[in-house]
Each structure stands twice: as C-alpha cells, then as structure tokens.
Scaffold this motif. Structure first.
Motif, short mmCIF file in Angstrom:
data_model
loop_
_atom_site.label_atom_id
_atom_site.label_comp_id
_atom_site.label_asym_id
_atom_site.label_seq_id
_atom_site.Cartn_x
_atom_site.Cartn_y
_atom_site.Cartn_z
N VAL A 49 26.31 72.70 25.43
CA VAL A 49 26.22 73.35 24.11
C VAL A 49 27.62 73.53 23.53
CG1 VAL A 49 25.68 75.52 22.94
CG2 VAL A 49 24.05 74.54 24.54
N ARG B 50 25.08 71.13 17.86
CA ARG B 50 24.49 72.43 18.15
C ARG B 50 24.14 73.16 16.85
NH1 ARG B 50 29.91 75.16 19.80
NH2 ARG B 50 29.85 77.12 18.68
N ASP C 107 16.76 65.02 24.10
CA ASP C 107 17.28 65.74 25.25
C ASP C 107 17.71 64.73 26.32
OD1 ASP C 107 17.78 67.15 27.46
OD2 ASP C 107 15.95 68.34 27.41
N GLU D 99 21.83 79.25 21.94
CA GLU D 99 21.45 77.83 22.10
C GLU D 99 21.11 77.53 23.56
OE1 GLU D 99 20.90 74.56 19.58
OE2 GLU D 99 21.77 76.49 19.07
N THR D 100 21.86 78.13 24.47
CA THR D 100 21.61 77.90 25.90
C THR D 100 20.22 78.41 26.29
OG1 THR D 100 23.95 78.08 26.37
CG2 THR D 100 22.47 78.40 28.22
N ARG E 298 12.73 76.10 25.88
CA ARG E 298 12.03 74.85 25.58
C ARG E 298 11.82 74.01 26.84
NH1 ARG E 298 15.33 73.21 20.08
NH2 ARG E 298 14.09 74.46 18.65
N ARG E 299 12.64 74.24 27.84
CA ARG E 299 12.54 73.42 29.05
C ARG E 299 12.30 74.27 30.28
NH1 ARG E 299 17.55 69.88 29.58
NH2 ARG E 299 16.32 69.45 31.41
N THR F 111 17.37 76.42 24.78
CA THR F 111 17.12 75.21 25.58
C THR F 111 16.32 75.57 26.83
OG1 THR F 111 19.19 74.26 24.80
CG2 THR F 111 18.23 73.28 26.78
N ARG G 172 7.92 67.11 25.62
CA ARG G 172 8.44 67.76 26.83
C ARG G 172 7.45 67.54 27.95
NH1 ARG G 172 13.50 68.70 24.99
NH2 ARG G 172 13.21 68.64 22.78
N VAL H 30 23.89 73.70 30.93
CA VAL H 30 23.41 73.64 29.54
C VAL H 30 24.46 74.25 28.61
CG1 VAL H 30 21.67 74.51 27.92
CG2 VAL H 30 20.98 73.73 30.20
#
Lengths: 300, 170
Positions: free
Chosen positions: B67, B73, A199, B38-39, B45-46, B42, A41, B63
C-alpha cells in the motif's frame, strides 16, 4: 545488544503502540460496511451463496412510463423520506438510506432522480458488468476526495428479492461530486466495468484452473480450449513493492513470460495479467499509463 | 467463525501494530490513516486469505508495504473510510528526539532496501525469517540484506560522527 541496535531503537519514530481510539473503531465499522469480496475473489463463496437474487429486468420504456406515477411523499419543503420509481426505491432510515434496485438496466436519470428526491445529490452511471454482478451498486466514488463530516459508503443486504438491496449512507450536505455505478448486464463481448484494482496476490477467472505461475502460452491454450479470447495486461512491480497494470497488445507479450492471474474482461474474453519478462522495456509512468476507470466519463 | 468475526478479531489484534508500522513510514496523519485503512480494507476483501496466528501480522505488514508503495492506492480514501481517524492522528504526532538527529541522518542516507530491513528488524522487532515473509524473499536473502544494511549503517554513522566533529572544530 550492539550500539546499532540501541540507536535504531532510539530513532524509532513511533515507539509506543497506539490504542484503538474511536476513529479506529469507526474505521473498522466503515470497512465492514463495504461490500464483502465479490466473484473475483475465489477465496470466498460466490455472492449467490449469500442469498437468492432474482434480477427483475424491465425495459427502459416501462421504467420511464411509471416513474412519476409511484413517486411518493415529496413535501413542498425539503427532500422526501421515501421515493420509488420503476428502477429503484429509496427510503430514508435514521442514519442511512435503504436502496432497492429493481431495474439495473434503466436510464441513469431514473436513479439520480430517486437519490435527489431524498436529498442526495449524486451522479449515477449505469455500467456493464458480468451476469452475476448485475444490479450491483458500485462505488461510492468521490473523485475529488471525501473531506467532510461523517462517512460515506454502501452495504449490501441479503436476502434480497430484487436485483440489489443495500444501505447507503452519506452526509446529505456533502457538496462534492459523488458517483455511484449500477451494474447492468453487459452485451456479448462488451468489456465489464472494473470496480476493484487487480490483486497481484492471485485472481483467477477460469473456474477450476490456476493461471498463477504458469506461462502465457499455457494459460492462453487453456483459455482458447474454453472458447475464450485473450487480452493482456503487463503487471509492473516497482522495486519498492508497488504495482500497476498496463493494457498491451498481444505482440508486447512473449509466450514464456509468467502469468500472475486472470480476470474476466467480457463475456468472451479473459485478461491475463502478465509479469514483464526480458525485453518488456521500462515500466510506464503509472500516472500517465493509468487504466481508464468506469467513473471517468460521466456523459451518456 | 464467520468472515465478520474473523475480520474483527484480526483488526482488533493487529490494529496497534499496523498503526505503528504506518506511522513510522509516513510523514503526515492523512497518509498514515490512508495506509491503515487501505491495509485493513484489503484484509476485509481478502479475509479468507489472511493466515492464522502470528503469520496474519506478517501478511498485514506485507499488504501495508505494498500500500505504501502503490501508486493506485485510494479505494478507502475515495470511500472516505477513515475520516475520523485522520483527525485523531493529526492531534497526536510523535516528537523526534533532537540529540539523535545524526543517527536519523545516517539512517536516511541508506538505500531504501536497507532502511526497510533495518526498520522491520529493529522497529517491528522481526527475525530474518519473519522479514523474509513480509518481503516475499528467502530467509537467507533477508539475513544477507540485514547484515549488509547494518554494515552500511555503521559506516554512515561513522561518517556522520566525523562530520559532526569536523563541523564542531570549524
């Protein structure tokens, strides 16, 4: 406002915004307890910047020799609250287990033995990873799905003077299969285990270079300039916004197709994730074309 | 602001909207919980990629949209992140008004692309420009899609109405 607008609003299946209940708050905590973004990332600092890590690598022979000698506190009834061997030490706290991995290259049985000693019936697979992920605890993966009370997860702790320090929590009585991975140094050219799906919003493997949006020919030239071999994955986007990736040989790829991103495949190879261009053929069934995962094969 | 603070702020600000977005487009509490978890997984993580201000919500919608459509997923499900949320949602499912079934039927008749823009416009209350950000297209394309979707819904509603009348006469 027209009739259509009124009618559309009237059939809104969830017209009222839900409150954040305890489940939502628990979800927030559970998400934040998962590992923060890793080396792939590029938008976050590298793991190394969170704190120093000094992998302590001992040979498997050493690990096996001392494992029993320092196992502690195994009462006759019930699991131990603390256990250590030369690969890992695990200590039970009030609602989690502290895990310190000292030898990420040890035999998986050393890790399983330690987890089981404290009452956690898990399967461990030692998997090859990139140098800066050595020692990393991957997972937990629950292949059949987690339907049980409580939650399951890991949280990395820094600073850490071993290869990995973290917390693991899971209900001791969970009857299903739980798989953890321990990242060992990959051999030269050995593919890295993939713990996170690619991603498509942008992943870059080559420092200081953006592959996203460039042609295959351009990115391949850059990879070769860096002495890297190139692998290819077609990144299929379905019309409704989903995606899946498919490993393909070089002859399936055209030079003028567009690269979505890149990811380290091994010490000497970078995978290019390529948007299918004209003539790429139909997208494969994502279930049939599923990319193998590190936890699929749990035999040695 | 640390990444943790930022994520907490994003989560707290937009949880209701993402919950609503997910609930509108899924048929079971488990699926709703999956999309929500899941959204936000993400987003966590980002977190460095999540834009500031109102655009964060559009980013999250984007996102969540992926998903919903994504065959792969399940990272959050594998990790069992949303167990309590599933139970909570199972106890609280919305009820559909029966007298509007013909509207629902006309809406369901539309192609997925039409349903998507109509829902974003009328349920999430987004403008064409905002829809464009969620879908990753130009504002002109979003406006065109919306215009065509409205026309097709009007036509479908007419069909549903005449069908209802015909059935009533039979």
């Amino acid at each position: 406002m027209s009739d259509i607008d009124h009618l559309m609003r009237a059939i809104d299946p969830t017209p009222h915004a839900p409150e954040q209940g305890p489940g939502a708050r628990e979800l927030r905590a559970a998400i934040m307890a998962t590992p923060a973004p890793g080396r792939r990332r590029s938008w976050l600092p590298q793991r190394g910047t969170f704190g120093p890590r000094w992998p302590v690598l001992a040979s498997a022979v050493t690990a096996a020799a001392v494992a029993v000698a320092i196992g502690v506190g195994l009462p006759a009834s019930g699991p131990a609250t603390e256990y250590a061997n030369a690969a890992v030490s695990i200590k039970k706290a009030e609602d989690y287990f502290s895990v310190t991995i000292t030898d990420p290259a040890a035999d998986r049985r050393r890790f399983e033995e330690a987890f089981r000693a404290v009452g956690l019936n898990v399967t461990v697979k030692v998997v090859p990873v990139a140098p800066d992920e050595v020692g990393e605890l991957l997972g937990p993966v629950v292949p059949e799905g987690f339907k049980w009370h409580g939650s399951i997860g890991t949280q990395r702790v820094t600073p850490c003077a071993s290869a990995f320090c973290g917390k693991v929590w899971m209900p001791s009585d969970f009857p299903g299969r739980v798989v953890f991975g321990v990242g060992r140094p990959a051999k030269p050219g050995e593919p890295y285990a993939e713990d996170v799906a690619f991603d498509p919003e942008g992943e870059e493997a080559m420092a200081g270079y953006t592959a996203h949006g460039k042609t295959v020919a351009a990115v391949r030239a850059e990879a070769r300039r860096r002495g890297l071999k190139v692998g290819y994955r077609l990144l299929w986007n379905s019309p409704d916004g989903g995606f899946s990736d498919q490993p393909v040989p070089a002859d399936r790829i055209k030079d003028d197709w567009t690269v979505s991103g890149s990811r380290d495949h091994s010490s000497d190879t970078v995978d290019l994730y390529v948007l299918p261009g004209p003539g790429a053929g139909p997208a494969p069934d994502p279930l049939k074309a599923r990319t193998p995962q590190w936890y699929d094969d749990l035999t040695d | 602001m640390t990444h943790r603070d930022r994520f907490e702020a994003v989560y707290d600000a937009y949880y209701p909207a993402i919950h609503q977005y997910a609930a509108r487009r899924t048929s079971s509490p488990d699926d709703t919980a999956d999309v929500i978890s899941e959204t936000f997984l993400t987003a966590w993580r980002r977190i460095g990629d999540v834009p500031e201000g109102e655009r964060a919500l559009l980013w999250l919608y984007g996102v969540a949209r992926r998903v919903l459509a994504n065959q792969q997923r399940g990272a959050s499900r594998r990790a069992g992140l949303a167990e309590r949320l599933r139970d909570e949602l199972a106890a609280d499912r919305p009820v559909r008004p029966v007298d509007l079934e013909y509207v629902r039927a006309a809406f369901d008749e539309l192609p997925e692309r039409d349903r998507e823009v109509m829902a974003l416009a009328h349920w999430e209350g987004l403008s064409s420009e905002q829809i464009a950000k969620v879908l990753g297209c130009t504002a002109v394309a979003a406006r065109t899609r919306l215009h065509r979707a409205r026309k097709r819904l009007a036509a479908a509603l007419e069909r549903q109405t005449s069908m209802t009348i015909a059935m009533g006469e039979a």
